[in-house]
Design a protein around this motif. Structure first.
Motif, mmCIF file in Angstrom:
data_model
loop_
_atom_site.group_PDB
_atom_site.id
_atom_site.type_symbol
_atom_site.label_atom_id
_atom_site.label_comp_id
_atom_site.label_asym_id
_atom_site.label_seq_id
_atom_site.Cartn_x
_atom_site.Cartn_y
_atom_site.Cartn_z
ATOM 1 N N PRO A 1 -3.321 3.685 -2.223
ATOM 2 C CA PRO A 1 -3.903 5.011 -1.998
ATOM 3 C C PRO A 1 -2.956 6.156 -2.353
ATOM 4 O O PRO A 1 -3.425 7.231 -2.719
ATOM 5 N N ASN A 2 -1.637 5.947 -2.269
ATOM 6 C CA ASN A 2 -0.710 7.052 -2.507
ATOM 7 C C ASN A 2 -0.055 7.006 -3.883
ATOM 8 O O ASN A 2 0.812 7.826 -4.176
ATOM 9 N N LYS B 1 0.801 -1.224 0.000
ATOM 10 C CA LYS B 1 0.000 0.000 0.000
ATOM 11 C C LYS B 1 0.836 1.277 0.000
ATOM 12 O O LYS B 1 0.345 2.357 -0.322
ATOM 13 N N SER B 2 2.090 1.148 0.390
ATOM 14 C CA SER B 2 2.941 2.340 0.475
ATOM 15 C C SER B 2 3.385 2.866 -0.895
ATOM 16 O O SER B 2 3.899 3.983 -0.975
ATOM 17 N N LYS C 1 -4.564 9.669 -6.390
ATOM 18 C CA LYS C 1 -3.504 10.627 -6.722
ATOM 19 C C LYS C 1 -2.810 10.297 -8.034
ATOM 20 O O LYS C 1 -1.859 10.989 -8.421
HETATM 21 C C1 LIG Z 1 0.268 7.897 2.175
HETATM 22 O O1 LIG Z 1 0.935 9.147 2.328
HETATM 23 C C2 LIG Z 1 0.660 9.780 3.538
HETATM 24 C C3 LIG Z 1 1.294 11.137 3.502
HETATM 25 O O2 LIG Z 1 2.584 11.043 3.037
HETATM 26 C C4 LIG Z 1 1.150 8.933 4.703
HETATM 27 O O3 LIG Z 1 0.894 9.557 5.897
HETATM 28 C C5 LIG Z 1 0.476 7.598 4.621
HETATM 29 O O4 LIG Z 1 1.000 6.739 5.602
HETATM 30 C C6 LIG Z 1 0.675 6.961 3.267
HETATM 31 N N1 LIG Z 1 -0.111 5.770 3.155
HETATM 32 C C7 LIG Z 1 0.458 4.574 3.064
HETATM 33 C C8 LIG Z 1 -0.477 3.424 2.953
HETATM 34 O O5 LIG Z 1 1.670 4.406 3.036
#
Ligand SMILES: *[C@@H]1O[C@H](CO)[C@@H](O)[C@H](O)[C@H]1NC(C)=O
Ligand SMILES: *[C@@H]1O[C@H](CO)[C@@H](O)[C@H](O)[C@H]1NC(C)=O
Ligand SMILES: *[C@@H]1O[C@H](CO)[C@@H](O)[C@H](O)[C@H]1NC(C)=O
Ligand SMILES: *[C@@H]1O[C@H](CO)[C@@H](O)[C@H](O)[C@H]1NC(C)=O
Ligand SMILES: *[C@@H]1O[C@H](CO)[C@@H](O)[C@H](O)[C@H]1NC(C)=O
Length: 951
Positions: free
Chosen positions: A353-354, A329-330, A378
């Motif tokens: 999501p990112n 997910k990151s 995004k």
């Molecule tokens: C997505 O990005 C936000 C802001 O950088 C962060 O806080 C969040 O942990 C990220 N999500 C994931 C699933 O890594």
């Protein structure tokens, strides 16, 4: 005192005398940090940033000098320098005179983003307490010092973006020498290669156990990633992008368990990537792109769940998408394009999501596009082009408000393109081409107000082109070809003012007229409307398309005249219903002028250059090139000819009116190109002397017209070049061209005959060589210089000769030089490339032509230099050229060079003249083309100096 003063002469003059005096005093005393800094400063060019680096003149005690307040110098409480920070100051100079041994307490040295040159001093390892070393973004070169291995406290080492090379492999020189009796040649090659290209990263780097960050990007390192690297167990960032590393990633790279960033892109690394990378649980960035990796991607690359940035593009990876990516997910940026990855795009990827960037193009992925992509809110870049993806575009993808680039091209996608596509308001590139989309182009496409490129070609779309397409005000390229689009071309397309590179509507079923509004597209370069059912006449407004360089209207039902103007020359208008105009293959629009030789127009093309032979006065000479098969031009020519020709006796101007006669007269005069009349032979042509019936003697240069295509093409090219160059030019030192004939069998050029033949032949014949005395020879040099100066600087566009040699300088009965043979010349176009296959004569061609094919006017200058030496020596200088290049002119006695067949020049003037000519020749022969003079300056110098000598 005198000696001390001498030590200081490098101090810039502007520095106050007082400072100078005090500086001089220091050299006698012990070396302090302040002194070391001042000495370094003195070695650098004067720069404002170091203004504060001075010792007050009233301070007599050398112990009291403290650099602690100086710009960029930071001290501890005991006034020891612990930090030198001159980052981003524009600092210029080298580190050569920075005496590291004076800074025993230095912790940080930060000189990044400056203009430092030279190498990193080898003794940098003496800074034993150093913790931070940043020399990145400078112009440092040389090797990475081995003494770095002693800097065991350094946690950050950054020398990125310099020109640093590694060190030669010491195993090759065990005895410390570079000579080895065995394998000398291979070692020699290695040295050459390594010194030219760079060496390896020293394995000693593994001693730097405190390293947390090691960045060596954009330098010239070769060889493997040093195995000892895995000993730097604190390392979190290792970056060595854009070097020339080869070999595999160390198999035990996972020993660097704190690694968050591993950046290896743009190298020549190979082999498979260790699966152990999955053990790097804090990895956030892995860049493997643009190497030569094979095998599978590391399947557990996201095992730690922290991977944000992953690139492996442009390698030869095979096998599946790493399983761990599905739940990663990151992820924010993923680039896997240009590999041979297999798998199912809808199953192997999850929800991110990112995610902002995803490029999977040019792989072998199957399956359908998943609606999950719609949850990557995004996402700004999505490319899955050139895979084997099937199914429809999920509506979810069409809701991605941030999407700027969507490339689904070259797959098997089908179904209709939803009008929802208009929701992608940020979209600037849309590639849906080469799929199986059907239905209509949705009107919603007109809402894509940021679109710059739209390609929907090669699909099965039908129906009309929606007029809303005219709303795409930023569109630069529009490609809708190879569909089943019908209806008329909407006139609104004329509103696409930004349209620049391409408008391609070809291979559809479009009908009706070409809208006149297309003429408004003044920036458009290429227009293709071919293979449709367009009818009626071509709007003359198309001539307003000022940038047009290619237009294809073929295979339509167009009729009427082709508008006069640029487009008539650029276009393909073939296979239409009834187009007429002055273009080859088309009917002329109205029957007006019919030339006498018209029946022969398929066989004889004649360009005749009319010259009033009676007048030598340049301004009155007029050249008009005419293709006989262009009736319009011919009639235009006729009126001019009537106005301007005063000398009716010129046989060639008369012959123009009957091209057949000219041809037959020449055949007769040369006895059907009998070898008896042949006066010369070259690689592309034979030259014949022809005495015409009126008594005028001409030279006929007959080009080989070989049966084989290659020979013919080459000959034709040579031919056209020669015409193009010569029809434009008139100069008393350039052989005049009268015209040319081209028939099925023969192609030949008609020149003035030069009675004395070539300079080369004259110099070779002892008797004739004597005729060319010193004064004549200087005049020949002058004449050639003037001709070339004219070609290079006065002709528009400038003309390069490309083949100056004594064979191509012809001598007339007055012993005047005439430059000839423009067979290899062509126009020096402003934007065009001047790259060409080798042209020129061995022994005259400039040295740079051995490694570059870029021909410049300086190549002519070089050949001219050789020619001048040849004129002085009476023979080709051969090896003397390289001597001239390596020794100065003073070491060569001009009298030793002069042609021994001629008596030595007597007068002082004459000797001086010849020395000057020789000096000019030497300046032309410089190896670096930039240093050679221009023909204009040469010709002016010769003019001025020689005329002065005559006075
Ligand atoms: C997505 O990005 C936000 C802001 O950088 C962060 O806080 C969040 O942990 C990220 N999500 C994931 C699933 O890594
Ligand atoms: C390093 O750069 C300096 C000046 O920038 C230059 O004189 C020197 O030849 C270069 N050395 C190498 C090995 O390229
Ligand atoms: C590196 O060296 C090459 C050749 O010596 C030179 O052309 C190039 O400009 C240098 N690059 C930098 C960043 O100094
Ligand atoms: C490292 O330091 C030791 C001890 O000061 C010295 O003997 C050795 O030559 C140094 N190594 C290098 C590569 O400079
Ligand atoms: C990549 O590796 C293959 C074999 O593994 C080799 O044939 C090829 O030359 C390499 N390409 C480059 C650019 O090094």
């Amino acid at each position: 005192m005198f000696n001390q003063y001498r030590n200081c002469v490098a101090v810039p003059i502007l520095v106050a005398w007082m400072v100078l005096v005090s500086l001089c005093r220091f050299t006698a005393g012990s070396t302090t940090e302040a002194e070391a800094l001042l000495r370094w400063k003195a070695s650098l060019p004067d720069q404002p940033i170091l203004q504060s680096w001075v010792t007050p003149a009233w301070n007599n005690s050398s112990n009291a000098q403290s650099p602690c307040g100086w710009h960029g110098i930071i001290c501890d409480s005991a006034e020891n320098v612990i930090e030198i920070n001159l980052a981003y100051t524009g600092l210029k100079g080298t580190l050569d005179h920075l005496d590291f041994s004076s800074f025993t307490n230095l912790l940080r040295l930060d000189l990044k983003e400056n203009q430092l040159e030279g190498s990193i001093p080898q003794n940098i390892g003496i800074l034993s307490k150093l913790q931070y070393l940043d020399l990145s973004t400078n112009s440092l070169n040389g090797t990475l010092p081995l003494s770095l291995a002693n800097l065991t406290h350094v946690f950050e080492l950054d020398v990125s973006r310099n020109n640093i090379t590694g060190v030669l492999d010491p195993r090759l020189f065990p005895d410390g020498t570079k000579q080895s009796k065995t394998g000398l040649i291979s070692i020699k090659n290695f040295i050459i290669e390594s010194t030219l290209l760079g060496g390896q990263i020293p394995n000693e780097i593994g001693n730097m156990r405190s390293l947390v960050l090691l960045a060596l990007d954009s330098n010239s390192f070769y060889g493997p990633i040093p195995p000892s690297l895995v000993n730097c167990s604190e390392l979190t960032l290792f970056s060595i992008t854009q070097n020339h590393l080869s070999g595999p990633i160390p198999f035990n790279i996972d020993r660097l368990s704190k690694l968050t960033d591993l950046r290896l892109f743009i190298n020549n690394l190979s082999g498979s990537v260790p699966q152990g990378i999955g053990n790097l649980l804090v990895l956030t960035t892995l860049h493997l792109a643009e190497n030569n990796f094979t095998g599978q991607l590391p399947q557990q690359v996201c095992r730690g769940g922290k991977l944000v940035n992953f690139s492996a593009a442009h390698n030869s990876f095979t096998g599946p998408i790493p399983v761990s990516l599905r739940n990663c997910k990151s992820l924010q940026r993923v680039r896997l394009e240009h590999n041979q990855l297999t798998g199912y795009i809808d199953q192997d990827f999850g929800i991110y999501p990112n995610l902002t960037y995803m490029d999977l193009s040019y792989n072998k992925l199957q399956g359908q596009l998943s609606p999950n992509w719609g949850q990557s809110k995004k996402l700004s870049f999505l490319s899955v082009g050139a895979n084997m993806i099937v199914g429809r575009i999920p509506d979810e993808i069409l809701q991605l408000k941030q999407l700027g680039n969507l490339d689904l091209s070259s797959n098997q996608l089908s179904g209709e393109i939803s009008t929802e596509i208009g929701n992608l308001s940020r979209l600037s590139m849309l590639h849906l081409n080469d799929n199986k989309f059907s239905g209509k182009i949705p009107a919603g496409i007109g809402l894509l107000s940021n679109l710059q490129t739209l390609d929907i070609s090669i699909n099965m779309l039908s129906g009309p082109i929606p007029y809303q397409i005219g709303d795409l005000s930023k569109l630069q390229s529009l490609t809708l070809c190879q569909n089943f689009l019908n209806g008329t071309i909407p006139s609104q397309i004329g509103n696409l003012f930004a349209l620049q590179s391409l408008l391609d509507l070809s291979y559809n079923s479009l009908s009706g007229e070409i809208p006149t509004q297309l003429g408004k597209l003044t920036n458009l370069i290429s227009l293709n409307l071919s293979h449709n059912y367009l009818s009626s006449s071509i709007p003359s407004s198309l001539c307003d398309m000022l940038s047009m360089s290619s237009i294809n209207l073929s295979y339509n039902r167009l009729e009427g005249p082709i508008p006069e103007g640029k487009i008539s020359q650029l276009g393909d208008f073939s296979n239409n219903k009834g187009l007429c105009g002055t273009i080859q293959g088309l009917q002329p629009c109205k029957t007006s002028f019919t030339a006498p030789g018209d029946k022969k127009k398929k066989h004889i093309h004649v360009i005749i250059i009319v010259a009033s032979l009676g007048s030598a006065f340049l301004g009155s000479l007029m050249l008009v090139g005419i293709f006989a098969y262009l009736p319009k031009r011919k009639s235009r020519y006729n009126s001019k000819e009537e106005e301007s020709t005063t000398n009716r006796e010129d046989p060639f101007s008369v012959m123009y009116f009957n091209g057949k006669n000219l041809y037959e007269d020449i055949l007769e005069a040369t006895k059907n190109f009998d070898d008896m009349c042949c006066i010369g032979e070259g690689a592309t042509a034979k030259v014949y002397k022809a005495e015409m019936s009126g008594g005028q003697v001409i030279a006929v240069k007959r080009l080989w017209s070989q049966v084989d295509d290659i020979g013919f093409a080459e000959g034709a090219k040579t031919f056209k070049n020669e015409i193009a160059a010569l029809t434009e030019i008139r100069h008393r030192n350039i052989v005049k061209l009268h015209g040319f004939c081209s028939t099925g069998m023969h192609r030949f050029l008609v020149y003035d005959f030069m009675e004395r033949g070539s300079l080369s032949d004259m110099l070779r014949n002892d008797e004739e060589a004597m005729e060319l005395d010193w004064q004549k020879r200087v005049e020949i040099v002058q004449g050639v210089a003037q001709a070339l100066s004219y070609l290079h600087h006065d002709c528009v566009p400038h003309i390069l000769h490309r083949d100056i040699s004594s064979k191509n300088v012809l001598i007339c009965s007055d012993l005047e030089a005439h430059v000839s043979d423009f067979g290899t010349a062509r126009f020096l176009e402003l934007n065009g490339s001047n790259w060409t296959t080798f042209a020129g004569t061995f022994g005259y061609s400039a040295p740079e032509l051995a490694y570059t094919m870029a021909v410049t006017e300086k190549c002519d200058v070089y050949s001219f230099g050789v020619l001048v030496v040849e004129v002085l020596m009476g023979k080709h200088p051969g090896d003397l050229i390289s001597k001239i290049q390596t020794f100065s002119i003073e070491s060569i006695n001009v009298k030793d060079i002069l042609d021994p067949r001629l008596p030595s020049p007597m007068s002082k003037n004459s000797v001086e003249e010849l020395v000057l000519v020789m000096k000019l020749a030497v300046s032309c022969l410089q190896a670096n083309p930039q240093y050679r003079p221009t023909m204009r300056s040469l010709s002016q110098l010769l003019e001025v100096e020689i005329t002065r000598g005559k006075r």
